[in-house]
Design a protein around this motif. Structure first.
Motif, PDB file in Angstrom:
ATOM      1  N   THR A 100     -19.268   2.573   6.956  1.00  0.00           N
ATOM      2  CA  THR A 100     -18.940   2.735   8.373  1.00  0.00           C
ATOM      3  C   THR A 100     -18.009   1.639   8.846  1.00  0.00           C
ATOM      4  OG1 THR A 100     -21.081   3.779   8.777  1.00  0.00           O
ATOM      5  CG2 THR A 100     -19.889   2.931  10.688  1.00  0.00           C
ATOM      6  N   THR A 101     -18.259   0.414   8.408  1.00  0.00           N
ATOM      7  CA  THR A 101     -17.410  -0.711   8.791  1.00  0.00           C
ATOM      8  C   THR A 101     -15.986  -0.519   8.305  1.00  0.00           C
ATOM      9  OG1 THR A 101     -19.279  -2.248   8.762  1.00  0.00           O
ATOM     10  CG2 THR A 101     -17.080  -3.205   8.543  1.00  0.00           C
ATOM     11  N   VAL A 102     -15.838  -0.086   7.064  1.00  0.00           N
ATOM     12  CA  VAL A 102     -14.509   0.093   6.484  1.00  0.00           C
ATOM     13  C   VAL A 102     -13.760   1.216   7.193  1.00  0.00           C
ATOM     14  CG1 VAL A 102     -13.229   0.665   4.380  1.00  0.00           C
ATOM     15  CG2 VAL A 102     -15.249  -0.827   4.256  1.00  0.00           C
ATOM     16  N   TYR A 103     -14.426   2.346   7.422  1.00  0.00           N
ATOM     17  CA  TYR A 103     -13.769   3.460   8.104  1.00  0.00           C
ATOM     18  C   TYR A 103     -13.395   3.095   9.542  1.00  0.00           C
ATOM     19  CZ  TYR A 103     -14.538   6.935   4.429  1.00  0.00           C
ATOM     20  OH  TYR A 103     -14.497   7.652   3.255  1.00  0.00           O
ATOM     21  N   ARG A 104     -14.290   2.377  10.224  1.00  0.00           N
ATOM     22  CA  ARG A 104     -14.031   2.032  11.621  1.00  0.00           C
ATOM     23  C   ARG A 104     -12.867   1.055  11.750  1.00  0.00           C
ATOM     24  NH1 ARG A 104     -18.693   0.118  12.728  1.00  0.00           N
ATOM     25  NH2 ARG A 104     -18.180  -2.086  12.511  1.00  0.00           N
ATOM     26  N   ARG A 105     -12.814   0.077  10.879  1.00  0.00           N
ATOM     27  CA  ARG A 105     -11.800  -0.968  11.036  1.00  0.00           C
ATOM     28  C   ARG A 105     -10.443  -0.580  10.458  1.00  0.00           C
ATOM     29  NH1 ARG A 105     -12.265  -7.498  10.079  1.00  0.00           N
ATOM     30  NH2 ARG A 105     -10.047  -7.930  10.319  1.00  0.00           N
ATOM     31  N   TRP A 106     -10.439   0.125   9.297  1.00  0.00           N
ATOM     32  CA  TRP A 106      -9.167   0.402   8.628  1.00  0.00           C
ATOM     33  C   TRP A 106      -8.741   1.860   8.728  1.00  0.00           C
ATOM     34  CZ3 TRP A 106     -12.397  -3.481   6.850  1.00  0.00           C
ATOM     35  CH2 TRP A 106     -11.820  -4.748   6.750  1.00  0.00           C
ATOM     36  N   GLY A 107      -9.658   2.763   8.951  1.00  0.00           N
ATOM     37  CA  GLY A 107      -9.322   4.148   9.247  1.00  0.00           C
ATOM     38  C   GLY A 107      -8.943   5.021   8.072  1.00  0.00           C
ATOM     39  N   SER A 108      -8.155   4.518   7.144  1.00  0.00           N
ATOM     40  CA  SER A 108      -7.675   5.311   6.015  1.00  0.00           C
ATOM     41  C   SER A 108      -7.273   4.370   4.892  1.00  0.00           C
ATOM     42  CB  SER A 108      -6.464   6.154   6.425  1.00  0.00           C
ATOM     43  OG  SER A 108      -5.373   5.309   6.728  1.00  0.00           O
ATOM     44  N   ARG A 109      -7.011   4.941   3.727  1.00  0.00           N
ATOM     45  CA  ARG A 109      -6.556   4.099   2.617  1.00  0.00           C
ATOM     46  C   ARG A 109      -5.198   3.477   2.935  1.00  0.00           C
ATOM     47  NH1 ARG A 109      -5.257   8.633  -2.084  1.00  0.00           N
ATOM     48  NH2 ARG A 109      -3.650   9.771  -0.932  1.00  0.00           N
ATOM     49  N   ALA A 110      -4.368   4.200   3.680  1.00  0.00           N
ATOM     50  CA  ALA A 110      -3.088   3.625   4.095  1.00  0.00           C
ATOM     51  C   ALA A 110      -3.317   2.417   4.992  1.00  0.00           C
ATOM     52  CB  ALA A 110      -2.249   4.674   4.813  1.00  0.00           C
ATOM     53  N   GLY A 111      -4.310   2.492   5.860  1.00  0.00           N
ATOM     54  CA  GLY A 111      -4.632   1.353   6.714  1.00  0.00           C
ATOM     55  C   GLY A 111      -5.039   0.137   5.898  1.00  0.00           C
TER      56      GLY A 111
END
Length: 206
Positions: free
Chosen positions: A54-65
């Motif tokens: 959840t932390t990774v998705y929330r902060r970076w959004g995508s692999r491109a992020g």
């Protein structure tokens, strides 16, 4: 462009947020090196970093992020430009800096993965452009100083000259897959400097 093979040393005192970011970016680089951009997944980065998905998705959004933030951090941690007192020494330092990054097992693989990603993902392409623009901004000053010292013609385009140093090295790394060696870096410096002294990088007056 300087060498940065590990991101662990970038953690600054100041709490969990900095530690989480450093762990996630290091995991991102590990995954890029091992699996390339298309094999990079948010879930695997989270697991490798020991961070909640959840932390990774929330902060970076995508692999491109993730890649955008990684390239930003690599730019931040690259070594500053040289100041040897002369343009030949400065350009040689630049070429050796690029060479060191591209031949580093971890960094070289990282750049190859991001270059490959940039061909099909606009965010990855923008991250790569931003990285190189940051490095160009760092190094154009050595050319401007050389012009002031009378070592190069007035009107020499500094950014184009710095690009000419690294272009043959990246071409070998990404396109022809030939060895990128100190001899290649030295030839790039000699040829670029000869062209610059002959006025090849002087901007035309319109």
């Amino acid at each position: 462009m300087g060498q940065l093979s590990r991101l662990a040393g970038t953690v600054r005192p100041g709490g969990r947020t900095a530690r989480v970011r450093a762990a996630v970016l290091e995991a991102t680089q590990d995954e890029l090196v091992e699996h390339g951009f298309h094999g990079l997944t948010m879930d695997q980065v989270a697991a490798r970093a020991g961070v909640g998905k959840t932390t990774v998705y929330r902060r970076w959004g995508s692999r491109a992020g993730l890649v955008v933030d990684l390239m930003n951090e690599l730019a931040n941690q690259s070594m500053p430009h040289a100041d040897t007192g002369g343009i030949e020494g400065d350009l040689r330092a630049n070429a050796l800096s690029v060479l060191g990054a591209l031949t580093d097992g971890r960094l070289g693989a990282t750049f190859q993965a991001v270059v490959a990603a940039a061909t099909c993902d606009e965010q990855a392409a923008e991250a790569l452009r931003a990285f190189h623009l940051r490095r160009l901004e760092e190094w154009v000053g050595v050319v401007d100083l050389a012009v002031k010292r009378g070592e190069l013609p007035e009107g020499t385009h500094a950014a184009e000259m710095i690009r000419a140093i690294s272009a043959p090295l990246y071409y070998r790394l990404v396109v022809t897959r030939e060895p990128v060696t100190p001899a290649v870096a030295e030839r790039s410096v000699v040829r670029t400097l000869a062209a610059a002294r002959a006025g090849a990088f002087v901007e035309p007056v319109e």
